[in-house]
Design a protein around this motif. Structure first.
Motif, PDB file in Angstrom:
ATOM      1  N   GLY A  10       0.774  -1.226   0.000  1.00  0.00           N
ATOM      2  CA  GLY A  10       0.000   0.000   0.000  1.00  0.00           C
ATOM      3  C   GLY A  10       0.807   1.278   0.000  1.00  0.00           C
ATOM      4  O   GLY A  10       0.231   2.372  -0.045  1.00  0.00           O
ATOM      5  N   ARG A  11       2.100   1.186   0.005  1.00  0.00           N
ATOM      6  CA  ARG A  11       2.921   2.402   0.076  1.00  0.00           C
ATOM      7  C   ARG A  11       3.166   3.019  -1.294  1.00  0.00           C
ATOM      8  O   ARG A  11       3.609   4.164  -1.394  1.00  0.00           O
ATOM      9  N   VAL A  12       2.847   2.270  -2.371  1.00  0.00           N
ATOM     10  CA  VAL A  12       3.172   2.728  -3.725  1.00  0.00           C
ATOM     11  C   VAL A  12       2.004   2.481  -4.662  1.00  0.00           C
ATOM     12  O   VAL A  12       1.365   1.417  -4.615  1.00  0.00           O
ATOM     13  N   PHE A  20       4.387   6.000  -7.679  1.00  0.00           N
ATOM     14  CA  PHE A  20       4.161   7.180  -6.860  1.00  0.00           C
ATOM     15  C   PHE A  20       3.947   6.718  -5.416  1.00  0.00           C
ATOM     16  O   PHE A  20       3.127   5.837  -5.160  1.00  0.00           O
ATOM     17  N   HIS A  21       4.657   7.315  -4.483  1.00  0.00           N
ATOM     18  CA  HIS A  21       4.501   6.955  -3.084  1.00  0.00           C
ATOM     19  C   HIS A  21       3.166   7.460  -2.551  1.00  0.00           C
ATOM     20  O   HIS A  21       2.693   8.544  -2.930  1.00  0.00           O
ATOM     21  N   ALA A  22       2.603   6.705  -1.654  1.00  0.00           N
ATOM     22  CA  ALA A  22       1.337   7.102  -1.043  1.00  0.00           C
ATOM     23  C   ALA A  22       1.461   8.442  -0.332  1.00  0.00           C
ATOM     24  O   ALA A  22       0.562   9.284  -0.400  1.00  0.00           O
ATOM     25  N   VAL A  23       2.572   8.659   0.345  1.00  0.00           N
ATOM     26  CA  VAL A  23       2.742   9.925   1.069  1.00  0.00           C
ATOM     27  C   VAL A  23       2.822  11.098   0.091  1.00  0.00           C
ATOM     28  O   VAL A  23       2.339  12.193   0.374  1.00  0.00           O
ATOM     29  N   TRP A  24       3.403  10.878  -1.091  1.00  0.00           N
ATOM     30  CA  TRP A  24       3.480  11.936  -2.109  1.00  0.00           C
ATOM     31  C   TRP A  24       2.092  12.250  -2.642  1.00  0.00           C
ATOM     32  O   TRP A  24       1.714  13.414  -2.796  1.00  0.00           O
ATOM     33  N   LEU A  25       1.305  11.202  -2.905  1.00  0.00           N
ATOM     34  CA  LEU A  25      -0.059  11.410  -3.372  1.00  0.00           C
ATOM     35  C   LEU A  25      -0.890  12.130  -2.312  1.00  0.00           C
ATOM     36  O   LEU A  25      -1.669  13.039  -2.619  1.00  0.00           O
ATOM     37  N   HIS A  26      -0.722  11.735  -1.061  1.00  0.00           N
ATOM     38  CA  HIS A  26      -1.469  12.360   0.023  1.00  0.00           C
ATOM     39  C   HIS A  26      -1.124  13.840   0.132  1.00  0.00           C
ATOM     40  O   HIS A  26      -2.008  14.685   0.321  1.00  0.00           O
ATOM     41  N   HIS A  27       0.145  14.155  -0.034  1.00  0.00           N
ATOM     42  CA  HIS A  27       0.583  15.546   0.077  1.00  0.00           C
ATOM     43  C   HIS A  27       0.056  16.388  -1.071  1.00  0.00           C
ATOM     44  O   HIS A  27      -0.203  17.595  -0.908  1.00  0.00           O
TER      45      HIS A  27
END
Length: 333
Positions: A10-12, A20-27
């Motif tokens: 779930g991280r990518v 794309f990293h999940a944290v990048w998408l979230h940001h």
């Protein structure tokens, strides 16, 4: 339909072959960006679904969703090979030497003012080469004002005094932020020498990688009795290896104190070679400046030498204003 996959627990997200990293998408899910609300490792994706030309993702553990256009993801992909060599040109720019002498970027100011396509072409030449000239612009003060008005409707710069410098150099390296652009005009025909500092830096990196590294890794001290001092590298480079700025003014170089003992001889070897390159005929352009003409150049890239005469007028200008004007025109045309 493009394939999308959730990977790495779930991280990518994989969309159209790009990760794309999940944290990048979230940001990037909201505009403007919100502060990161949770540690990077705790943001994951629980679902992803393609809907037309977009992908909708669901974040865990919150259950919030966000939609991203696939075209937007393609434009902002970072899972791609990029230029990582130490000392490469910024995007959209081209190194040059004396071979550009027969194709100096020049345009009548009337055409640049009247036609957006001509203005875009002229501003793009500034990005590509770091300098450009206008003709048929009037007396020196008027020519400079008209030139700066091409990209800055509210300039705050004032005319500056000029002292002839026979060796190519950059202005005011002792400022924390040296002038970005310099505009010059003359009452009488003259010739101004320009040198692409970035091209010289690239050549130094090829000839002497160790010396190039010394000039980028250690700060030199530049001083002015009237205007203070600054500690900055002679060749300023981003962490990714992109050339950002050149500071080169032998008259303003103070005793070096920030270079480690073991690196000092390497530093001086590279500094001497870099100075030789900036003074080499094969790296120089000789730009004729007639009456009613004005020249603009990037002081953070282009070294210049001025003729020993008193009829030259000059003003500094805002580099960010030029970038903004260029970006605006590129979205319009």
């Amino acid at each position: 339909m493009p394939e999308t996959l959730i990977e790495d627990e779930g991280r990518v997200l994989r969309a159209n072959g790009q990760r794309f990293h999940a944290v990048w998408l979230h940001h990037n899910a909201g505009q403007p960006h919100a502060p990161l609300a949770s540690p990077a490792g705790t943001v994951t994706l629980s679902a992803a679904q393609v809907e037309g030309d977009s992908v909708t993702v669901t974040f865990a553990p919150t259950g919030n969703t966000a939609q991203f256009a696939l075209a937007w993801l393609k434009d902002h992909a970072y899972d791609t090979p990029k230029e990582r060599s130490k000392g490469h040109m910024p995007a959209g720019s081209t190194p040059w030497g004396k071979g550009l002498q027969s194709a100096l970027p020049t345009a009548p100011i009337g055409a640049v003012v009247a036609y957006e396509a001509s203005q875009l072409s002229w501003l793009d030449a500034m990005r590509t080469y770091g300098f450009a000239k206008v003709t048929e612009a009037g007396a020196p003060d008027d020519a400079i004002a008209k030139l700066i008005a091409l990209f800055d409707s509210a300039p705050d710069s004032q005319s500056i005094g000029l002292a002839p410098n026979t060796s190519p150099s950059t202005d005011a390296p002792y400022h924390e932020q040296p002038p970005g652009l310099k505009a010059v005009a003359s009452l009488e025909p003259c010739q101004i020498t320009l040198v692409d500092g970035f091209a010289c830096a690239i050549r130094l990196a090829r000839e002497d990688p160790e010396g190039f590294a010394a000039l980028t890794a250690h700060s030199a001290r530049f001083e002015s009795p009237e205007e203070g001092a600054a500690l900055r590298p002679i060749i300023d480079m981003s962490p990714e290896g992109t050339l950002r700025a050149i500071r080169h003014s032998p008259e303003a170089l103070a005793p070096l104190t920030e270079v480690p003992f073991d690196a000092m001889e390497t530093f001086y070897r590279a500094y001497q070679r870099f100075t030789e390159l900036t003074s080499s005929p094969e790296m120089a352009l000789h730009v004729p400046l007639a009456s009613q003409e004005a020249l603009l150049f990037d002081n953070t890239r282009v070294l210049h030498a001025l003729p020993p005469q008193t009829t030259l007028k000059a003003r500094y200008a805002n580099k960010d204003a030029l970038r903004a004007a260029l970006a605006r025109l590129e979205t319009m045309i």
